[in-house]
Design an enzyme around this catalytic site. Structure first.
Site, mmCIF file in Angstrom:
data_model
loop_
_atom_site.group_PDB
_atom_site.id
_atom_site.type_symbol
_atom_site.label_atom_id
_atom_site.label_comp_id
_atom_site.label_asym_id
_atom_site.label_seq_id
_atom_site.Cartn_x
_atom_site.Cartn_y
_atom_site.Cartn_z
ATOM 1 N N LYS A 193 2.612 2.270 2.424
ATOM 2 C CA LYS A 193 2.596 2.955 3.684
ATOM 3 C C LYS A 193 3.849 2.194 4.554
ATOM 4 O O LYS A 193 4.152 1.335 4.395
ATOM 5 C CB LYS A 193 1.216 2.609 4.349
ATOM 6 N N LYS B 93 1.033 -1.170 0.112
ATOM 7 C CA LYS B 93 -0.028 0.054 -0.080
ATOM 8 C C LYS B 93 0.765 1.212 -0.102
ATOM 9 O O LYS B 93 0.321 2.356 -0.053
ATOM 10 C CB LYS B 93 -0.880 -0.007 1.338
HETATM 11 N N1 C2G Z 1 -10.451 6.693 9.063
HETATM 12 C C1 C2G Z 1 -11.359 7.732 9.084
HETATM 13 N N2 C2G Z 1 -11.307 8.929 9.509
HETATM 14 C C2 C2G Z 1 -9.847 9.403 9.470
HETATM 15 C C3 C2G Z 1 -8.961 8.372 9.119
HETATM 16 C C4 C2G Z 1 -9.099 7.304 9.188
HETATM 17 O O1 C2G Z 1 -13.009 7.430 9.206
HETATM 18 N N3 C2G Z 1 -9.745 10.842 9.816
HETATM 19 C C5 C2G Z 1 -10.945 5.507 8.578
HETATM 20 C C6 C2G Z 1 -10.522 4.930 7.187
HETATM 21 O O2 C2G Z 1 -11.416 5.292 6.391
HETATM 22 C C7 C2G Z 1 -10.408 3.589 7.361
HETATM 23 C C8 C2G Z 1 -9.875 3.317 8.702
HETATM 24 O O3 C2G Z 1 -10.117 4.339 9.566
HETATM 25 O O4 C2G Z 1 -11.718 2.927 7.151
HETATM 26 C C9 C2G Z 1 -8.603 2.954 8.799
HETATM 27 O O5 C2G Z 1 -7.734 3.799 8.242
HETATM 28 P P1 C2G Z 1 -6.133 3.612 7.613
HETATM 29 O O6 C2G Z 1 -5.453 2.730 8.740
HETATM 30 O O7 C2G Z 1 -5.595 4.448 7.108
HETATM 31 O O8 C2G Z 1 -6.705 2.415 6.547
HETATM 32 P P2 C2G Z 1 -6.391 2.248 5.144
HETATM 33 O O9 C2G Z 1 -4.912 2.483 4.708
HETATM 34 O O10 C2G Z 1 -7.368 3.258 4.340
HETATM 35 O O11 C2G Z 1 -6.622 0.786 5.017
HETATM 36 O O12 C2G Z 1 -7.903 -3.106 2.461
HETATM 37 C C10 C2G Z 1 -8.246 -2.065 2.883
HETATM 38 C C11 C2G Z 1 -7.195 -1.195 3.260
HETATM 39 O O13 C2G Z 1 -6.261 -1.799 4.342
HETATM 40 C C12 C2G Z 1 -7.607 0.163 4.350
#
Ligand code: C2G
Length: 131
Positions: free
Chosen positions: A46, A44
């Site tokens: 990240k 990803k």
């Molecule tokens: N999130 C949120 N508000 C934020 C930051 C994050 O609602 N200000 C939500 C994201 O939309 C996600 C969850 O928190 O549903 C986790 O965010 P991340 O750890 O950034 O996940 P991500 O990298 O988007 O992983 O297969 C799917 C991926 O693994 C998603």
């Protein structure tokens, strides 16, 4: 029992993560979080500050979370939904529409993100470099 599933890296845990987990759990009775492995984070593009093991311990301590399992690939979601008898798949709406293929297997819900907070912003604000 209505079972909910959601996915993420959940690094440097913040209120946006908690708001998502709380609302996801409130849609059912049991919440499975599929936590991105360190290897999948590389896919990803990240780089998590905390290791998978530490991010798992942190998530398992949250009262809204019932089970944490690893996310290794983009392709495992259908299998996860079937293996865990999931009724509802939930993600923040930055993913709106991206996982609609799961509608053949469970309900798909995209929840509004929490504005003004993100792991990237935390890193930038602390001058750790955005990733
Ligand atoms: N999130 C949120 N508000 C934020 C930051 C994050 O609602 N200000 C939500 C994201 O939309 C996600 C969850 O928190 O549903 C986790 O965010 P991340 O750890 O950034 O996940 P991500 O990298 O988007 O992983 O297969 C799917 C991926 O693994 C998603």
């Amino acid at each position: 029992m209505k079972k909910v599933i959601t996915y993420g890296t959940y690094d440097l845990l913040h209120v946006g993560h908690i708001n998502l987990l709380r609302r996801a759990r409130e849609l059912g009775d049991y919440l499975v979080v599929v936590l991105s492995s360190d290897e999948f984070n590389a896919i990803k593009n990240k780089k998590a500050y905390h290791s998978y093991e530490d991010r798992k311990i942190i998530l398992e301590s949250i009262k809204y979370v019932d089970k944490v399992i690893p996310e290794f690939t983009w392709e495992q979601k259908i299998q996860d939904v079937q293996d865990n008898d999931i009724d509802i798949f939930v993600m923040g709406d930055d993913w709106e529409g991206k996982f609609d293929f799961l509608k053949d297997y469970c309900e798909v819900v995209y929840l509004p993100r929490t504005e003004g907070i993100s792991t990237s912003k935390i890193k930038e604000d602390l001058n750790l470099g955005a990733r």
